[in-house]
Design a protein around this motif. Structure first.
Motif, short mmCIF file in Angstrom:
data_model
loop_
_atom_site.label_atom_id
_atom_site.label_comp_id
_atom_site.label_asym_id
_atom_site.label_seq_id
_atom_site.Cartn_x
_atom_site.Cartn_y
_atom_site.Cartn_z
N THR A 28 0.84 -1.19 -0.01
CA THR A 28 -0.04 0.10 -0.05
C THR A 28 0.92 1.16 -0.02
OG1 THR A 28 -0.17 0.12 2.56
CG2 THR A 28 -1.71 -1.18 1.15
N TYR A 29 0.21 2.42 -0.40
CA TYR A 29 1.00 3.40 -0.56
C TYR A 29 0.53 4.64 0.49
CZ TYR A 29 3.36 1.46 -4.53
OH TYR A 29 3.78 0.50 -5.15
N ALA A 30 -0.35 5.72 0.23
CA ALA A 30 -0.81 6.66 0.70
C ALA A 30 -1.61 6.19 1.94
CB ALA A 30 -1.43 7.91 -0.02
N ALA A 47 -3.95 12.75 6.17
CA ALA A 47 -3.46 11.73 5.26
C ALA A 47 -1.78 12.20 5.06
CB ALA A 47 -4.05 12.23 3.88
N VAL A 48 -1.15 11.19 4.89
CA VAL A 48 0.36 11.30 4.45
C VAL A 48 0.57 10.30 3.40
CG1 VAL A 48 0.70 8.93 5.96
CG2 VAL A 48 2.57 10.66 5.66
N SER A 49 1.46 11.01 2.75
CA SER A 49 1.97 10.29 1.21
C SER A 49 2.98 9.12 1.43
CB SER A 49 2.64 11.38 0.16
OG SER A 49 3.82 11.87 1.18
N TRP A 50 3.02 8.38 0.49
CA TRP A 50 3.98 7.24 0.53
C TRP A 50 5.25 7.47 1.31
CZ3 TRP A 50 4.59 2.68 1.63
CH2 TRP A 50 5.80 1.80 1.18
N SER A 51 5.96 8.41 0.79
CA SER A 51 7.10 8.92 1.24
C SER A 51 7.11 9.64 2.65
CB SER A 51 7.84 10.01 0.03
OG SER A 51 6.96 11.06 0.28
N GLY A 52 6.12 9.83 2.99
CA GLY A 52 6.01 10.50 4.23
C GLY A 52 6.06 12.07 4.21
N ARG A 69 4.69 8.82 9.39
CA ARG A 69 4.89 7.23 9.03
C ARG A 69 6.14 6.96 9.70
NH1 ARG A 69 2.80 4.52 4.87
NH2 ARG A 69 1.86 6.48 4.03
N ASP A 70 6.26 5.60 10.36
CA ASP A 70 7.19 5.00 11.00
C ASP A 70 8.17 4.51 9.88
OD1 ASP A 70 8.14 2.12 12.44
OD2 ASP A 70 8.06 3.98 13.60
N TYR A 92 -11.03 5.99 11.99
CA TYR A 92 -10.76 4.91 10.72
C TYR A 92 -9.44 5.26 9.98
CZ TYR A 92 -15.65 3.40 11.20
OH TYR A 92 -16.72 3.23 11.80
N CYS A 93 -8.60 3.94 9.71
CA CYS A 93 -7.54 4.25 9.09
C CYS A 93 -7.67 3.66 7.64
CB CYS A 93 -6.17 3.46 9.50
SG CYS A 93 -4.79 3.48 8.57
N ALA A 94 -7.34 4.13 6.50
CA ALA A 94 -7.51 3.87 5.08
C ALA A 94 -6.31 4.07 4.46
CB ALA A 94 -8.70 4.70 4.53
N THR A 95 -6.10 3.07 3.43
CA THR A 95 -4.89 3.13 2.63
C THR A 95 -5.15 2.82 1.10
OG1 THR A 95 -2.46 2.40 2.48
CG2 THR A 95 -4.25 0.51 2.97
N THR A 96 -4.37 3.15 0.28
CA THR A 96 -4.51 2.98 -1.28
C THR A 96 -3.13 2.65 -1.82
OG1 THR A 96 -5.31 4.49 -2.93
CG2 THR A 96 -4.01 5.52 -1.23
N SER A 97 -3.49 2.51 -3.18
CA SER A 97 -2.45 1.96 -4.10
C SER A 97 -1.86 3.36 -4.68
CB SER A 97 -2.91 0.83 -4.93
OG SER A 97 -4.09 1.52 -5.76
N LEU A 98 -2.52 4.47 -4.42
CA LEU A 98 -1.96 5.70 -5.04
C LEU A 98 -0.83 6.09 -4.18
CD1 LEU A 98 -5.51 7.54 -5.66
CD2 LEU A 98 -4.01 6.08 -7.31
N ILE A 99 0.17 7.00 -4.74
CA ILE A 99 1.39 7.41 -4.13
C ILE A 99 0.90 8.81 -3.24
CG2 ILE A 99 3.62 8.21 -4.09
CD1 ILE A 99 4.08 6.47 -6.61
#
Length: 121
Positions: A28-30, A47-52, A69-70, A92-99
């Motif tokens: 997962t990403y973002a 929200a946080v991006s994949w890179s943090g 992000r850890d 709720y936490c949610a995640t996605t395949s988007l960056i």
């Protein structure tokens, strides 16, 4: 199959702090946090991006909450300071395949079951 698990909710007093943890499995990403108070629609929190490196916050929490992000990319925290009774909700936490991080809940494919946060006055 991606799994999303939230933890860290509880009952606190106004002015206290809590840290929520979101752990995801799979690719997962973002990642984002949303909340739903009784009788209200679910709303975006942070929200946080994949890179943090990129984050977004709702105006109601911007000065008080921090998403990060850890070192383990599958773990995201929501640090909540100066909690108010109006912060009471299921988070709720949610995640996605988007960056990139998105504030739109329709961008998120995978959701956890939520963790209750109750702030007493």
């Amino acid at each position: 199959q991606v799994q999303v698990v939230e933890s860290g909710g509880g009952l606190v007093q106004a002015g206290d702090s809590l840290r929520l943890t979101c752990t995801t499995s799979g690719h997962t990403y973002a990642t984002a946090w949303f909340r739903q108070a009784p009788g209200k629609d679910r709303e975006f929190v942070a929200a946080v991006s994949w890179s943090g490196t990129r984050t977004h916050y709702a105006d109601a929490v911007k000065a008080r909450f921090s998403i990060s992000r850890d070192n383990d990319p599958n773990t995201v925290y929501l640090r909540m300071n100066s909690l108010k009774p109006e912060d009471t909700a299921v988070y709720y936490c949610a995640t996605t395949s988007l960056i990139g991080a998105s504030t739109d809940q329709n961008s998120y494919n995978y959701w956890g079951r939520g963790t209750q946060v109750t702030v007493s006055s």
